[in-house]
Design an enzyme around this catalytic site. Structure first.
Site, short mmCIF file in Angstrom:
data_model
loop_
_atom_site.label_atom_id
_atom_site.label_comp_id
_atom_site.label_asym_id
_atom_site.label_seq_id
_atom_site.Cartn_x
_atom_site.Cartn_y
_atom_site.Cartn_z
N GLU A 1 1.22 -1.54 -0.47
CA GLU A 1 -0.27 -0.10 -0.29
C GLU A 1 0.99 0.77 -0.22
O GLU A 1 0.47 1.93 -0.18
CB GLU A 1 -0.75 0.06 1.03
N PHE B 1 -11.56 -7.62 14.52
CA PHE B 1 -10.23 -7.96 12.80
C PHE B 1 -9.75 -7.21 12.32
O PHE B 1 -10.67 -6.66 11.02
CB PHE B 1 -11.18 -9.21 12.24
N GLN B 2 -8.49 -7.10 11.81
CA GLN B 2 -8.32 -5.90 10.74
C GLN B 2 -8.89 -4.52 11.75
O GLN B 2 -9.00 -3.04 10.48
CB GLN B 2 -7.90 -6.27 9.62
N LYS C 1 -17.76 -0.51 6.07
CA LYS C 1 -18.32 -1.87 5.02
C LYS C 1 -19.54 -1.71 5.27
O LYS C 1 -20.41 -2.40 4.05
CB LYS C 1 -17.54 -3.39 5.47
N MET D 1 24.48 8.77 1.67
CA MET D 1 24.34 9.66 2.43
C MET D 1 24.84 9.60 3.64
O MET D 1 25.15 10.63 4.77
CB MET D 1 22.86 10.50 1.69
C1 LIG Z 1 12.48 5.18 5.50
C2 LIG Z 1 13.61 6.00 5.27
N1 LIG Z 1 14.52 5.38 5.82
C3 LIG Z 1 15.65 5.83 6.22
C4 LIG Z 1 16.24 7.23 5.56
C5 LIG Z 1 18.18 7.72 5.88
N2 LIG Z 1 18.78 8.13 4.41
C6 LIG Z 1 19.16 8.81 4.19
S1 LIG Z 1 19.45 8.69 3.02
C7 LIG Z 1 19.98 6.94 3.17
C8 LIG Z 1 21.43 5.74 2.13
C9 LIG Z 1 20.71 6.02 1.15
O1 LIG Z 1 21.31 4.88 0.54
P1 LIG Z 1 21.40 4.37 -0.94
O2 LIG Z 1 19.82 4.93 -1.36
O3 LIG Z 1 21.65 3.72 -1.43
O4 LIG Z 1 21.75 5.57 -1.54
P2 LIG Z 1 23.27 6.85 -2.13
O5 LIG Z 1 23.07 7.97 -0.88
O6 LIG Z 1 23.79 5.67 -1.14
O7 LIG Z 1 22.87 7.77 -3.38
C10 LIG Z 1 19.64 6.43 4.69
C11 LIG Z 1 19.40 5.49 4.72
C12 LIG Z 1 15.73 7.97 4.90
N3 LIG Z 1 15.81 8.92 4.33
N4 LIG Z 1 13.94 7.23 4.42
#
Ligand SMILES: Cc1ncc(C[n+]2csc(CCOP(=O)(O)OP(=O)(O)O)c2C)c(N)n1
Ligand SMILES: [Mg+2]
Lengths: 586, 182
Positions: free
Chosen positions: A52, A114-115, A164, A482
């Site tokens: 979803e 449920f749900q 529902k 990042m």
């Molecule tokens: C759902 C979610 N969880 C954690 C983060 C924290 N976060 C930001 S960038 C990142 C790493 C992203 O890695 P990748 O997709 O390999 O991209 P890169 O920076 O290597 O280009 C994380 C864990 C986030 N933005 N979103």
């Protein structure tokens, strides 16, 4: 038009009357009557996602690339809770959505049936508005109202929770004519005195800058055209937030590039040193302002926003104008022409000369390599290979997202879909599904990271099922890049859990999912591989193996000012490029 | 709505007992979000709120007292009580309607506009209801009235034809009779 029908039929009828052609969703016990009604008609097409969250992101991509309201249909309980990340994402980025959720029958609400979950309770803080419909008589009105609220004023997601028994109940359907909300009537036209005050400031500016955001794009394509006209008329420089890219063409010489944490040197320095700032449809977010008490200290600020609560929220402004960006830009342009404004040409010339010096730093420079693909290079080649094509870009979240924003240049609005406010990893792939659904003939590319893409990977099956030839271009640096960059900056290079272990073989994965896989490791092979990707009429998973250690520059470390940017070591070190004040602070 | 029972996997609604009005007092820690939790419980589980008042009662101990008037079948009322007790910042919940010896009061401010005969009539009625005049102009009064909710309802109704302008009510506050604490 009024007719007797069941609640489930009303849902379909209302969707069709609201111009919905596609709805993204996933069935379950509490929405079965609606799925049954869907089955028996051809007005609204349902796209079955695999999770979803994916449905909501797909609807976001659909909405952002078309300017229409995105539609989502999910079941009660886990269906609704899975949608929460997407709803929050849409709220943060002001994306208009209507999400219909099934609910347990009214007599069981509150019983831990449920749900069952308290959908309106859970989604209250992550929607613009939500409804629980407990009477069939209310259903048609609520459905139409939901579309009105989603699309008008500052757009956002709206949830309609339908038990529902209400879906089964029979009632009288009422069409959307004259649906006017009792209390919600957002203001479009601005107070003309305020617009005049803005004009006055602008006409006397010596170092002006336009700072625009997603509001211009939300206001409709007309607003982007009006913006171009106003910027041309004034001769002022313009920068934009991540969300606003494309509203003004990147090829235009008045464009300074994106501003903010990973914005260009010239954009951020100009923001810092300007004397008049014209903010249109942006919200002084912390990724933009950096340290608040050092944010553009010498400027008078004009803020145009449809949301009154955005004005003076983070930054105190001199002229706050509540209204729709398009309307206000039109007023400004008209008044500017009528007044025959004569700007201070000498001052503006000096200002542009200063900006050119900042530009000469070439803050986006990086050291290229012939051995290993630099992520920036990959985006540049992707841009070059697609610049003459009808292309839409979505992204995941991380370094690749910032490189995409820096190196892929947008000339038109609604072409760039990225999760700005919430920064949701896993946004890009399902968003691309939604974009491709809306634009079947266009080239739709998700610029991805190898970590992000694994969050909603399963939506590749959706793309395959509906023959949506999306391209997933993974900048695979084998790191949550990042996160690693921040660990280098703040945590002594201790790469705690930021290495992408046990990665799937993306080419084989593509194969297993009936998509097409491509891997590229060498800069010399890149152009050919990109060409192959574009030529294939199927979803493509492109594993672009890039330099693991590259970092994203320039950068304003959080909590710092615009003139305290860290530049990459490849930027030109021109002494005179930094102002005296800037030198003091660096 | 018979279809529901036959075409879904949910049990049908049970036949209803009669709904009745209950007054509950809820002693809570005065911390941010506590009112939202209580209200969220009512809206999330579909319970009614007829009246709700809240104010800090013991500043030193950071305690607030919430008085809620709600309607439901005895089963639902019992559920509400248990659900409230389950909230972490809630100290105690007393159903004053069940303990049976409670005093309930509400305060209302009632603005009436009128001239001549109407002014006289308004003052006469106010006197009968022991309402006080707390603001007056040549064409209006603001009355302050306290009492049980139905007394206030009655007063407001009588003021309607005379020239009722605005009503502001506190909602019910309640306390048990006698020497014992709640
Ligand atoms: C759902 C979610 N969880 C954690 C983060 C924290 N976060 C930001 S960038 C990142 C790493 C992203 O890695 P990748 O997709 O390999 O991209 P890169 O920076 O290597 O280009 C994380 C864990 C986030 N933005 N979103
Ligand atoms: Mg990565």
């Amino acid at each position: 038009m009024t007719r007797e029908m069941t609640g489930a039929e009303m849902v379909i009828e209302a969707l069709a009357d609201q111009g919905v052609q596609h709805i993204f969703g996933y069935p379950g016990g509490a929405v079965l009557p609606i799925y049954d009604a869907l089955f028996q008609q051809e007005k609204v097409r349902h796209i079955l996602v695999r999770h979803e969250q994916g449905a909501v992101h797909a609807a976001e991509g659909y909405a952002r690339s078309t300017g229409k309201v995105g539609a989502v249909l999910v079941t009660s309980g886990p269906g609704a809770t899975n949608a929460v990340t997407g709803l929050t994402d849409a709220l943060m980025d002001s994306i208009p959505l209507v999400c219909i959720t099934g609910q347990v029958p009214t007599h069981l609400i509150g019983n831990d049936a449920f749900q069952e979950c308290d959908t309106v309770g859970i989604t209250r803080p992550c929607t613009k508005h939500n409804y629980l419909v407990k009477r069939i008589e209310d259903l048609p009105r609520v459905l139409h109202e939901a579309f009105f609220v989603a699309a008008n004023g500052r757009p956002g997601p709206v949830v309609v929770d339908i038990p529902k028994d209400i879906q089964f109940a029979k009632g009288t359907y009422v069409g959307p004519q004259n649906i006017k909300h009792k209390t919600y009537t957002p203001r479009l036209k601005a107070d003309i005195e305020k617009v005049k005050a803005a004009l006055e400031l602008m006409s006397r500016a010596k170092r002006p800058i336009f700072y625009t955001g997603g509001g211009v794009i939300n206001s409709g394509t007309e607003a982007s055209h009006l913006l171009r006209e106003l910027v041309k008329l004034t001769g002022f420089p313009i920068t934009s937030t991540l969300m606003g890219l494309g509203a003004f063409p990147a090829a235009n010489p008045q464009w300074l590039g994106m501003l903010g944490m990973h914005g260009t040197y010239e954009a951020n320095m100009a923001m810092h040193d300007c004397d008049v700032m014209i903010c249109i449809g942006a919200r002084f977010d912390d990724r933009i302002t950096g340290r608040l008490d050092a944010f553009s200290p010498g400027s008078r600020k004009i803020h145009i926003d449809i949301d009154p609560s955005s004005i003076n929220k983070n930054v105190k402004v001199d002229v706050g104008i509540v209204g729709d960006c398009g309307h206000v830009i039109e007023d400004l342009t008209r008044l500017w022409r009528a007044a025959g404004v004569k700007t201070d040409q000498k001052a503006l010339k000096d200002w542009w000369a200063q900006i050119d010096k900042w530009r000469a730093r070439k803050s986006l420079n990086y050291r290229n390599s012939s051995e290993i693909i630099k992520p920036q290079y990959a985006i540049q080649r992707l841009y070059e290979a697609t610049r003459d094509k009808d292309v839409y870009i979505t992204t995941e979240v991380g370094q690749h997202q910032m490189w995409a924003a820096q190196f892929f240049h947008f000339q038109e609005p609604n072409r760039w879909m990225t999760s700005g406010g919430l920064g949701t990893m896993g946004y890009g792939l399902p968003a691309a599904v939604g974009v491709q659904m809306a634009h079947p003939k266009s080239l739709v590319i998700d610029i991805a990271g190898e970590a992000s893409v694994q969050m909603t990977m399963q939506e590749l099956s959706t793309a395959v099922q509906y023959r949506l030839p999306i391209k997933i271009f993974i900048l695979n640096n084998q790191y949550m890049g990042m996160v690693r960059q921040w660990q280098e900056l703040l945590h002594g290079n201790r790469y705690s859990e930021s290495y992408s272990e046990a990665l799937p073989d993306f080419v084989k994965l593509a194969d297993a999912m009936h998509a097409h896989g491509i891997r590229c490791r060498k800069p010399g092979d890149l152009d050919e591989a990109i060409k192959e990707m574009i030529s294939i009429d199927k979803p493509v998973l492109f594993d672009c193996v890039v330099d693991q250690k590259e970092n994203c520059f320039p950068m304003i470390p959080s909590g710092r000012a615009h003139n305290e940017m860290i530049l990459g070591d490849a930027a030109e070190n021109l002494d005179e490029a930094i102002t005296e004040e800037g030198k003091m602070m660096v | 709505m018979n279809t529901t029972a036959t075409t879904t996997h949910y049990p049908a609604a049970t036949t209803h007992e009669r709904a009745e009005s209950h007054t509950l007092t809820v002693l809570v820690d005065n911390e941010p979000g506590v009112l939202a939790r209580v209200i969220g419980l009512f809206s999330g589980r579909g319970y009614n709120i007829d009246s709700l008042t809240v104010s800090e009662t013991e500043h030193q101990k950071h305690l607030s007292l919430i008085t809620i008037v709600t309607t439901g079948t005895p089963m639902v009322i019992e559920q509400i009580k248990h659900q409230l007790e389950r909230l972490v910042p809630v100290h105690r919940v007393v159903d004053l309607t069940v303990t049976g010896k409670a005093i309930e009061r509400e305060l209302a401010l009632v603005k009436v506009r009128g001239k001549g005969e109407h002014r006289v009539e308004a003052l006469r009625l106010a006197d009968a209801f022991r309402a006080r005049v707390i603001d007056a102009t040549t064409e209006s009064f603001v009355f302050e009235i306290t009492g049980k909710s139905d007394k206030i309802d009655q007063f407001v109704e009588l003021m309607l034809p005379i020239g009722l302008v605005d009503v502001s009510r506190t909602g019910v506050v309640a306390i048990g009779r006698g020497a014992e604490a709640m």
